[in-house]
Design a protein around this motif. Structure first.
Motif, mmCIF file in Angstrom:
data_model
loop_
_atom_site.group_PDB
_atom_site.id
_atom_site.type_symbol
_atom_site.label_atom_id
_atom_site.label_comp_id
_atom_site.label_asym_id
_atom_site.label_seq_id
_atom_site.Cartn_x
_atom_site.Cartn_y
_atom_site.Cartn_z
ATOM 1 N N MET A 152 48.352 -22.375 -9.639
ATOM 2 C CA MET A 152 48.195 -21.203 -10.690
ATOM 3 C C MET A 152 46.505 -21.000 -11.192
ATOM 4 O O MET A 152 45.661 -20.414 -11.409
ATOM 5 N N ALA A 153 45.980 -22.311 -11.241
ATOM 6 C CA ALA A 153 44.008 -22.884 -11.362
ATOM 7 C C ALA A 153 43.194 -21.423 -10.057
ATOM 8 O O ALA A 153 42.070 -21.319 -10.878
ATOM 9 N N GLY A 154 43.781 -20.942 -9.179
ATOM 10 C CA GLY A 154 43.207 -20.081 -8.507
ATOM 11 C C GLY A 154 43.381 -18.496 -8.853
ATOM 12 O O GLY A 154 42.636 -18.114 -7.934
ATOM 13 N N ALA A 155 43.893 -18.914 -9.633
ATOM 14 C CA ALA A 155 44.215 -16.985 -9.947
ATOM 15 C C ALA A 155 42.202 -16.502 -10.223
ATOM 16 O O ALA A 155 41.681 -17.266 -10.611
ATOM 17 N N THR A 156 42.354 -15.912 -10.018
ATOM 18 C CA THR A 156 41.101 -14.467 -10.157
ATOM 19 C C THR A 156 42.153 -12.750 -10.769
ATOM 20 O O THR A 156 43.038 -12.427 -10.552
ATOM 21 N N PRO A 157 41.397 -12.860 -11.520
ATOM 22 C CA PRO A 157 41.447 -11.005 -12.419
ATOM 23 C C PRO A 157 41.902 -9.924 -11.303
ATOM 24 O O PRO A 157 43.059 -9.051 -11.437
ATOM 25 N N ASP A 158 41.212 -10.205 -10.132
ATOM 26 C CA ASP A 158 41.471 -8.879 -9.171
ATOM 27 C C ASP A 158 42.725 -9.170 -8.205
ATOM 28 O O ASP A 158 43.139 -8.777 -7.723
ATOM 29 N N ASP A 159 43.516 -10.339 -8.881
ATOM 30 C CA ASP A 159 45.032 -10.945 -7.651
ATOM 31 C C ASP A 159 45.689 -9.607 -8.244
ATOM 32 O O ASP A 159 45.536 -9.423 -9.082
ATOM 33 N N VAL A 160 46.857 -9.259 -7.467
ATOM 34 C CA VAL A 160 47.828 -8.474 -6.911
ATOM 35 C C VAL A 160 48.867 -8.971 -8.021
ATOM 36 O O VAL A 160 49.606 -10.095 -7.166
ATOM 37 N N ASP B 253 59.620 -12.828 -12.064
ATOM 38 C CA ASP B 253 58.247 -12.569 -11.479
ATOM 39 C C ASP B 253 57.651 -13.879 -12.269
ATOM 40 O O ASP B 253 56.215 -13.436 -11.427
ATOM 41 N N ILE B 254 57.523 -14.110 -13.493
ATOM 42 C CA ILE B 254 56.382 -15.529 -13.495
ATOM 43 C C ILE B 254 56.914 -16.141 -12.974
ATOM 44 O O ILE B 254 54.578 -16.352 -12.636
ATOM 45 N N ALA B 255 57.355 -16.747 -11.901
ATOM 46 C CA ALA B 255 56.830 -17.904 -11.116
ATOM 47 C C ALA B 255 56.129 -17.148 -9.945
ATOM 48 O O ALA B 255 55.198 -17.960 -9.365
ATOM 49 N N THR B 256 56.438 -15.935 -9.358
ATOM 50 C CA THR B 256 55.668 -15.536 -8.613
ATOM 51 C C THR B 256 53.964 -15.048 -8.517
ATOM 52 O O THR B 256 53.302 -15.683 -7.609
ATOM 53 N N VAL B 257 53.875 -14.692 -10.256
ATOM 54 C CA VAL B 257 52.825 -14.847 -10.368
ATOM 55 C C VAL B 257 52.403 -16.084 -10.528
ATOM 56 O O VAL B 257 50.389 -16.294 -9.809
ATOM 57 N N SER B 258 52.616 -17.017 -10.641
ATOM 58 C CA SER B 258 52.445 -18.367 -10.550
ATOM 59 C C SER B 258 51.652 -19.041 -9.274
ATOM 60 O O SER B 258 51.260 -19.575 -9.566
ATOM 61 N N VAL B 259 52.674 -18.422 -8.315
ATOM 62 C CA VAL B 259 51.689 -18.785 -7.172
ATOM 63 C C VAL B 259 50.454 -17.769 -6.749
ATOM 64 O O VAL B 259 50.224 -17.757 -5.123
#
Length: 628
Positions: free
Chosen positions: A191-199, A91-97
């Motif tokens: 990870m640095a490219g994550a945005t609040p709108d990412d699902v 789960d967390i790894a999926t969020v990380s990518v």
């Protein structure tokens, strides 16, 4: 439209989440408390500890593996497994990518597995064992996006299964280590490219009225839920913290278990302890003695029924002492109901005596010795059940939320409990009740929409952000919300009377002898019910009376058991007006089951399926010859 907002309701509705994610939170715990235990699980009968440093290292390895397999931002990774550390790693790894996790219930039958994998377009599946992998292999040709099948348990698989998309968990980790060695900064850059709108996740609804819908919860939604609980707006005081122990045993596919196990863990540092299985929950509770506990009504009801069975089977001296203690607990519970959950001097003194005589031993046996906050949610619960736990000293709070609002809506809180309500709106949460009685919510946790279904999204989400929950409710004393029923479940009798069946059903299920009650009566002249017994409790009752039986059906058809159910129905009928009373009932011939399509994965009754499967019983209830 009648509207009310929570205190401080709208001031942080649009609070930005930045790039803080579940993955960055795990990374930060590994940096600040590397040797602290993040989770525990049993292996060969011994509890194994996983530190935050080890947790983060494994997440990085899995994250790099996902990158090596071409998982791109927005791709879906499905997990079909019981609760275990690998669920969280994936789960967390999926969020990380910057992917989205899709949970599949271990009990999902083949047709539902096919639907969920195909509808979500999952690119990779993590399957726990041979049973789950067999389901995936049976439907893989119907899921064109599914490129990889990863299995956790090699038993029965390694060396026997040949498929080009197949790899073991160990193979996945090896890929991750190789990718990390070759591209050490790749995961942190993603990870640095994550945005609040990412699902962050797709959580599929239970599908009580049709095919499940994929609820898209964004990083901002998850962060709002964490912040709400961390701010002290939730059910516990103080908020969940690193000293708290939780037992994870309800499916992580469900939004509330995800909140308690994953979001509390990564966001607030709580320790997650994984039960060995649903069958060992009582043992594991006693071993862990958690401080915070969530469960659905069915589990609370079963625990209470178990107490009543042990009481009935105890030797006479213990039985007398236990009955006296239950009477004391009942008095304490009644008092706490009147005071909003606040102890008086009298209840403290009486509880102290009860603690010495019985309460302490009972709470240790139940695994609730240290519980400082227990929550019931996901479905209505009988007030009598809550009152029992309150009476033995377990702080019980009924709460309300749904997948579409990240399980953040209302909760009873310490010192402000109103039994029969789901509590007050959480701070930073707006709640209103429309003119037709529908509960609506608005806040930063309201979902981004249904995956691939903009029309369904538009039906429940207004342009200005109000979520139409489909639940009917009313304000109590202007502060607390009472849910009257689901709008789709309201029964309109032939005489035109609108009746909410859940209140009647919950009153009946408060009996230790009744497990399932489905009230029937839409467009009918009177109310009737299909009733399922609590097998263990009724079996113990029958054995004490030396009634012989062989199967569930045989037991439920005994005249003495039907009389027992009739007495429970008669007792409950006295609380309701004539038009709301159960005039007839019939016994269900079997326990309702998810695999048979009678229950959802979260144990909610599929009313339409019940009406269809047991149409003969329903018609019998209204035939001219029906005389019970």
């Amino acid at each position: 439209m009648t509207t009310k907002a929570a205190p401080q309701g709208a001031d942080l509705v649009d609070r930005p989440a930045g790039v803080t994610t579940l993955a960055t939170r795990v990374r930060d715990w590994a940096g600040s408390a590397p040797d602290r235990v993040a989770m525990r699980h049993k292996h060969l009968g011994i509890w194994q500890e996983v530190t935050w440093q080890s947790y983060w290292q494994t997440v990085q390895t899995v994250g790099h593996a996902l990158l090596s397999l071409g998982i791109e931002p927005g791709d879906r990774v499905a997990i079909h497994s019981e609760n275990r550390p690998e669920w969280l790693y994936a789960d967390i790894a999926t969020v990380s990518v910057r992917g989205a996790t899709v949970g599949i219930y271990p009990t999902n039958p083949l047709a539902e597995v096919r639907y969920l994998l195909a509808h979500s377009g999952a690119k990779l599946l993590v399957a726990e064992d041979q049973e789950q992998l067999d389901k995936a292999l049976a439907v893989v040709d119907d899921c064109p996006d599914l490129a990889y099948l990863v299995y956790l348990e090699p038993r029965g698989i390694r060396g026997r299964y040949q498929h080009p998309k197949l790899m073991s968990w160990d193979d996945l980790l090896a890929r991750g280590r190789a990718h990390q060695a070759a591209h050490p900064d790749a995961l942190l850059e993603r990870m640095a490219g994550a945005t609040p709108d990412d699902v962050a996740t797709l959580i599929y609804t239970s599908g009580t009225t049709g095919p499940p819908k994929g609820v898209m919860l964004s990083i901002a939604n998850v962060e709002f839920a964490i912040y709400t609980q961390a701010s002290g707006a939730g059910f516990s005081d103080p908020p969940p913290n690193p000293d708290d122990l939780l037992l994870s045993y309800l499916p992580l596919c469900h939004v509330v278990e995800r909140v308690f196990t994953t979001w509390f863990n990564a966001g607030l540092g709580t320790q997650a302890n994984f039960a060995e299985s649903i069958a060992t929950v009582q043992t594991n509770l006693a071993e862990i003695q958690p401080t915070l506990l969530f469960s659905v009504p069915r589990i609370w009801e079963k625990i209470l029924a178990g107490v009543q069975i042990r009481l009935a089977n105890a030797v006479l001296p213990k039985r007398v002492l236990a009955r006296m203690s239950l009477s004391v607990a009942d008095w304490i519970g009644d008092t706490l109901v009147r005071t909003g959950g606040r102890h008086t001097l009298a209840t403290r003194l009486v509880y102290a005596v009860g603690w010495v005589c019985w309460f302490r031993a009972l709470r240790v046996r139940l695994g609730m010795r240290r519980v400082r906050g227990a929550v019931s949610g996901a479905a209505p619960i009988a007030p009598e059940v809550l009152k029992f736990f309150m009476g033995i000293g377990v702080p019980m709070y009924e709460a309300y939320g749904m997948t579409e609002n990240a399980a953040m809506a209302c909760s009873n809180r310490p010192g402000r409990v109103k039994l029969g309500t789901v509590g007050e709106p959480l701070s930073m949460v707006e709640v209103r009740i429309a003119d037709d009685g529908e509960i609506q919510t608005r806040h930063g946790g309201v979902f981004a929409g249904y995956f691939g279904d903009p029309a369904a999204t538009a039906e429940v989400l207004s342009p200005d952000g109000w979520l139409r929950t489909g639940d009917l409710g009313e304000w109590v004393d202007g502060t607390h919300v009472r849910i009257t029923d689901r709008a789709k479940d309201i029964i309109i009798t032939a005489g035109g009377k609108n009746i909410a069946p859940s209140e009647i059903e919950n009153a009946l299920k408060a009996s230790p002898f009744l497990k399932e009650v489905v009230v029937i009566g839409d467009r009918r002249p009177y109310l009737s019910a299909l009733v399922g017994i609590e097998y263990d409790t009724v079996a113990a009752w029958a054995q004490r009376r030396r009634l012989e039986f062989t199967t569930y059906r045989d037991l439920s058809e005994k005249p003495e058991v039907i009389e027992l159910v009739q007495s429970a129905v008669d007792e409950v009928n006295q609380r309701f007006a004539s038009v709301e009373q159960i005039k007839q009932f019939r016994m269900l011939p079997k326990e309702l089951d998810h695999e048979d399509g009678e229950l959802t994965a979260t144990q909610k009754v599929r009313r339409s399926a019940i009406a269809e499967r047991y149409a003969d019983l329903v018609e019998e209830l209204y035939s001219a010859r029906s005389t019970r």
